[in-house]
Each structure stands twice: as structure tokens, then as C-alpha cells.
Design an enzyme around this catalytic site. Structure first.
Site, short mmCIF file in Angstrom:
data_model
loop_
_atom_site.label_atom_id
_atom_site.label_comp_id
_atom_site.label_asym_id
_atom_site.label_seq_id
_atom_site.Cartn_x
_atom_site.Cartn_y
_atom_site.Cartn_z
N CYS A 1 0.81 -1.21 0.00
CA CYS A 1 0.00 0.00 0.00
C CYS A 1 0.85 1.28 0.00
O CYS A 1 1.40 1.65 -1.03
CB CYS A 1 -0.98 -0.02 1.17
SG CYS A 1 -2.37 1.12 0.97
N HIS B 1 -4.08 -5.91 2.24
CA HIS B 1 -3.84 -5.86 3.68
C HIS B 1 -4.25 -7.21 4.25
O HIS B 1 -4.57 -8.14 3.55
CB HIS B 1 -4.64 -4.72 4.33
CG HIS B 1 -4.16 -3.35 3.95
ND1 HIS B 1 -2.91 -2.87 4.32
CD2 HIS B 1 -4.73 -2.36 3.23
CE1 HIS B 1 -2.77 -1.64 3.86
NE2 HIS B 1 -3.85 -1.30 3.19
#
Length: 221
Positions: A93, A192
Site C-alpha cells: 500500500c 492488507h
């Protein structure tokens, strides 16, 4: 044998339990009979491209990412050297975004990246890509499962392959079916959850690349 893991900004970049990826890398290395040493490289600390066998760079909130973006410029040339000499790196990310040319945060502010990978990231107005995601890696045929939660829309340049093609979910930008990035021994993703807990085959591949690099260094030494 011992491998050394460098954890870039590990005290600042750990959104949604991204450090779980680090635990998985340590676990699989030990399963292969390898001793693991882990070191955080944070603000105002040098990055030695010859010191590490594996580097992990997690995600962060906009405030932490901005702080890191100012500091990482001083490490840019060394990180680029590490990547180009086939160093193994996993970025999630925000870490993924900062390796590119720039990203635009949720407020519309453009933050310069270090440009060691050929991609850039735009924002969305009042929207995020949130939910379960499945991608397929076209090179290996492997399928990866995870969870995404990001405002950014990342677009890859010609020199970078996606980590996988989206089967379910939004991916990098909800336009071109790409998710993450793969360049040399660098693996990037918006997953995630974290990424490696659900995708053992990817975790083992990353560890095996790091071990192979260490073996080469030992032979040279």
C-alpha cells in the site's frame, strides 16, 4: 545460514496489521532452517544496499506517509541500487506508492515518491476501494486472496508488471484489471490483512529468493 531483513520505517508504517507480513517471512525462513535478524531502518538512518537480504516496507496513514516521504528521499539512490542488484523487497500500500514517481493523497496533495519503480498514484474523491480481492499471477499461475482498503489509484508504467490480474475486487485502479507490481525481485500489493498470511506460496517464494541471494553473497565472500 543467516539472512537479514531490513524493515523500512517499521515504527511508522504498519496499517491494518501489515507487520504480519514480516512475521510470516520470519516464520518461513526459520522453517527452512535459516536464522533471521531483523532491523528497523527509520528516520535519519542510512540504508546500506549491501546489508540486507530482504526488505519489507508496509503501509501507513497519510500523516505518517508524508513524514516518511521527506526522509526516504535521502535513501532513494541506495534503495534503487538494492533493487537493481536483485535485492528482494516486499512493499504494501503506502510503501508501494512511495516507491513510484508520486502519489496524490486523499486531500488532493501531491507527494513526491522516489521513482525507483515506474508507477504513479492518483486519489479518489469521497471513495475507497474496500473489500475482498482475488488476483491471478499470469507468470506462475498462482491465485492470491486478500483484502483491499485504499483511496489511491495506481497506474503502472511499461517497465513494471502487475503482481496479478484481478479476478474479484478493484485492484490498482478499477480500470485495467491490474493489482500490485512486480519488478525484478520486488513485489508490491494493496493487499492488507496481511498478504502473506493467506498466500503461503508467495511468502515461500520471497524467502527462497532472499536465501538464494545470501548464498551467492557467501560464495563471493
Amino acid at each position: 545460514m543467516k539472512i537479514k531483513i531490513g524493515h523500512l520505517y517499521g515504527n511508522l508504517m504498519n496499517t491494518y496489521g501489515d507487520n504480519g507480513n514480516l512475521l510470516m517471512l520470519q516464520y518461513y525462513a526459520r522453517e527452512k532452517g535459516v536464522t533471521v535478524e531483523t532491523e528497523i531502518i527509520s528516520l535519519e538512518q542510512p540504508f546500506d544496499p549491501n546489508e540486507y537480504d530482504l526488505v519489507f516496507f508496509g503501509g501507513g496513514q497519510d500523516y505518517e506517509q508524508y513524514i516518511v516521504s521527506l526522509d526516504i528521499k535521502e535513501k532513494a539512490e541506495q534503495i534503487k541500487q538494492y533493487i537493481e542488484q536483485d535485492g528482494v523487497l516486499l512493499a504494501i500500500c503506502g510503501g508501494f506508492q512511495m516507491l513510484g514517481h508520486y502519489y496524490v493523497d486523499a486531500t488532493g496533495k501531491r507527494i513526491e515518491g522516489i521513482g525507483v519503480l515506474d508507477h504513479y498514484t492518483l486519489n479518489q474523491e469521497n471513495n475507497r476501494f474496500i473489500g475482498n480481492i482475488t488476483i491471478k499471477n499470469e507468470e506462475t499461475g498462482e491465485t492470491y486472496h486478500g483484502f483491499e482498503n485504499h483511496n489511491g489509484r495506481t497506474f503502472l508504467g511499461e517497465g513494471v508488471k502487475p503482481l496479478g490480474i484481478v479476478q474479484e475486487g478493484k485492484g490498482n485502479n478499477n480500470e485495467d484489471q491490474t493489482e500490485g507490481a512486480h519488478y525484478k525481485n520486488v513485489f508490491c500489493s494493496y493487499f492488507h490483512g496481511p498478504l502473506l498470511v493467506r498466500n503461503q506460496h508467495l511468502a515461500e517464494r520471497i524467502v527462497e529468493l532472499a536465501i538464494a541471494n545470501r548464498q551467492k553473497k557467501n560464495l563471493i565472500a
